[in-house]
Structure formats: C-alpha cells, structure tokens
Design a protein around this motif. Structure first.
Motif, PDB file in Angstrom:
ATOM      1  N   ALA A 257       1.597  -3.025  -7.932  1.00 15.25           N
ATOM      2  CA  ALA A 257       0.234  -2.929  -7.726  1.00 15.25           C
ATOM      3  C   ALA A 257      -0.215  -4.033  -6.762  1.00 15.25           C
ATOM      4  O   ALA A 257      -1.106  -3.621  -5.892  1.00 15.25           O
ATOM      5  N   ALA A 258       0.426  -5.026  -6.475  1.00 13.41           N
ATOM      6  CA  ALA A 258       0.184  -6.235  -5.407  1.00 13.41           C
ATOM      7  C   ALA A 258       0.319  -5.415  -4.249  1.00 13.41           C
ATOM      8  O   ALA A 258      -0.404  -5.583  -3.287  1.00 13.41           O
ATOM      9  N   LEU A 259       1.302  -4.382  -4.131  1.00 12.58           N
ATOM     10  CA  LEU A 259       1.465  -3.770  -2.475  1.00 12.58           C
ATOM     11  C   LEU A 259       0.697  -2.565  -2.386  1.00 12.58           C
ATOM     12  O   LEU A 259       0.714  -2.102  -1.410  1.00 12.58           O
ATOM     13  N   SER A 260      -0.018  -2.183  -3.690  1.00 13.24           N
ATOM     14  CA  SER A 260      -0.804  -0.892  -3.345  1.00 13.24           C
ATOM     15  C   SER A 260      -2.187  -1.002  -3.400  1.00 13.24           C
ATOM     16  O   SER A 260      -2.763  -0.234  -2.682  1.00 13.24           O
ATOM     17  N   VAL A 261      -2.792  -2.027  -4.101  1.00 15.28           N
ATOM     18  CA  VAL A 261      -4.323  -2.114  -4.363  1.00 15.28           C
ATOM     19  C   VAL A 261      -4.996  -1.919  -2.997  1.00 15.28           C
ATOM     20  O   VAL A 261      -6.037  -1.231  -2.959  1.00 15.28           O
TER      21      VAL A 261
END
Ligand code: GDP
Length: 295
Positions: A257-261
C-alpha cells in the motif's frame, strides 16, 4: 516494517554491489528479482511494470554501466525511483489563514480513524496549535466514548452530541464551538462502514458541503495492501481527498500500500501510523522509507 520486501531487495543488490563490472544481463536479472519482490509485497501490477521499466531504462545507460561502482549506481537509481514513486517530497496539511482549519478524517471501520484523530490532534498541539476533536461517528456505538476517553487522556477537548444526532449537525455544532472557544484546528472523526456504500458516501459528502473542510484525509490500514489502494481510489473519486494516513505500518512486512497509493490515486500519503499509542504518528517521508527498504 517492510521486512520481507527489504530482505529480498537487499539480497538482490548485495549480489550486484559485489560485481566489479555489471552487464546488461546482470541488470535484467536484478530487475526480474525486483519485479518479483514488489509483486510479492502486493504492489499494484501496473505500478510494478512502470517502475521496473523506468529503472531498467536508466540503469542500462552507459553512465551506470561504465561507472567505477556500477552496482552502487543501480541501487542509487532504484532509490531515486522509489522516492519518486512515493511522491518525492513529504506533503504538509493545508492550513487555513483564517481559523479554524477543519480537517476531516474518513475511512472504513477499523482502519484506525478514531485513533488517528487523537494522534493527529496531539501532533498538531505539539506544533503549537489548539485542536478540538469532534465525534461525528454516530454509527459505531463505542466511537464517541472512545474519542472522549482519548481526549481526556491527552487533555484535548472533544465536542460531541451523543449518537442520536445527525453527523452533519454535529459537524456544524463543532465548527461553532471551535470558533466560540478559540480553537484553531478542528478534527472531525466521521463514521465508517465495513464496506463503501452510498449511505456512507452521502453522509460524508453532506458533511463536506456543510463545513467545507480544508483538508480531507483518508485513513487506511496498510496491512490490507491493494484493498487499501482500491479504497483510496474510490474515496478519492467520490469525495476528493487531500491525502492519506496509512495506519498499522508497524505490522506491515510487505509495503504494497505504501508503495502504490500515490502512483495509483495521485494522493500523497501525509502521515503514517506506527503503533497504538498516541505518539505513534509520523509525517511520511518518501526518502526515509526508500532508505529503510534498501538498507
Ligand atoms: P476506526 O474504526 O477506524 O475508528 O478504528 P480505531 O481507531 O478504533 O482503530 C482500530 C484498531 O486499530 C484499534 O485497536 C487501534 O488501536 C488500532 N490501530 C490504529 N492505528 C494503528 C497503528 O498505526 N498501528 C497499530 N498497531 N494499531 C493501530
């Protein structure tokens, strides 16, 4: 945090760093491993493809391959692209020139909304602001009480009207209360649901149009990976978000999530939750995150 992703990437780059000369085939092999590591970390497929393509394009350039420390240079490129992926620089909250600044926290039930309201209030008080928290979550029975308990512990005032009142009226009342009592920052704890539905979005849109918040922050649970990203996409489409608070990063070994949001929604992560305690909230720094992942 990010242990499993970090372990895989670090082992890939250890091999590369050890080489005196790096060939195109070495880069291709390393990128294959990066791709697999990111997918295993539950990073969005499109994001992974773009990321790997960008790194590859830069890393097989002559500047990198001919440099004295080519392995190091590839890692540097990956670091820079990870930072860019997460939004480049850290993003601040929009503060209004005319108080009170209204910050509305939204999200699904259990994501950590109520906890994040109190964490953010504490953080802002440490910055010299005078926060007021408002209990607009009349849907989850314990939420009002929970916010009051947290407010008592932190000595930060809480505005509530119980659970029998329309959240829009509570938000309006909280706004008047903030002005009357000289609080310069109003944090609204809104209701969540187990899933996104029209009723939830309708209520949030009504609050938005009534109090016109300066900042709408979505609270999502990092441990839910791509689900968190999908939730962020829908909220952003329907409500318009200014940023994301990514909670429970302390328990997130993967980091999807941290890398995609940011890449998927265009919304920056502004804060991360790193534990249950009130102090466990930090501004999100893409460069520090990248360093953490790459070691
Ligand atoms: P809400 O329904 O969205 O308001 O969720 P709550 O604020 O009640 O939080 C749900 C649970 O998640 C609680 O047990 C919190 O203590 C926990 N929680 C919230 N943020 C974090 C975090 O950053 N790290 C950890 N480990 N737990 C968190």
């Amino acid at each position: 945090m990010f242990e499993s992703l970090a372990e895989k990437l670090q082992s890939t780059f250890k091999k590369l760093r050890g080489k005196g000369k790096v060939s195109e085939a070495d880069v291709a092999e390393a990128m294959r491993e990066v791709r697999m590591a990111l997918l295993a970390a539950d990073v969005n497929l499109k994001v992974v493809k773009n990321f790997v393509a960008k790194v590859k394009e830069r890393a097989i350039g002559q500047e990198v391959l001919d440099s004295l420390t080519p392995g190091q240079q590839v890692v540097k490129v990956v670091h820079e692209e990870l930072v860019a992926l997460m939004g480049g620089t850290s993003s601040k909250i929009n503060m209004s020139q005319k108080p009170p600044t209204v910050i509305m926290l939204v999200g699904l039930q259990g994501a950590g909304k109520t906890t994040s309201v109190s964490k953010l209030a504490l953080y802002l008080r440490k910055q010299g602001r005078k926060p007021l928290m408002a209990a607009c979550d009349v849907y989850r029975p314990a939420a009002v009480k929970q916010l009051q308990v947290l407010g008592n512990q932190l000595d930060i005032p809480v505005f509530s009207m119980g659970t029998g009142v329309n959240p829009v009226d509570i938000a309006r009342g909280a706004m008047e209360n903030a002005i009357a009592t000289g609080r310069d920052t109003l944090l609204l704890d809104t209701a969540g649901r187990l899933h996104i539905n029209e009723e939830l979005m309708g209520e949030l849109k009504n609050i938005k149009s009534t109090v016109k918040p300066h900042e709408i922050l979505l609270v999502v649970d990092a441990m839910t990976g791509q689900d968190a990203v999908n939730v962020a996409e829908t909220f952003h489409e329907q409500l318009g978000l200014d940023g994301v608070i990514l909670t429970k990063l302390d328990g997130d070994a993967r980091g999807g999530a941290a890398l995609s949001v940011k890449a998927v929604t265009g919304c920056p992560i502004k804060f991360v939750g790193l534990g249950e305690k009130a102090e466990a909230l930090e501004p999100f720094h893409p460069d520090r995150m990248a360093s953490r992942i790459l070691g």
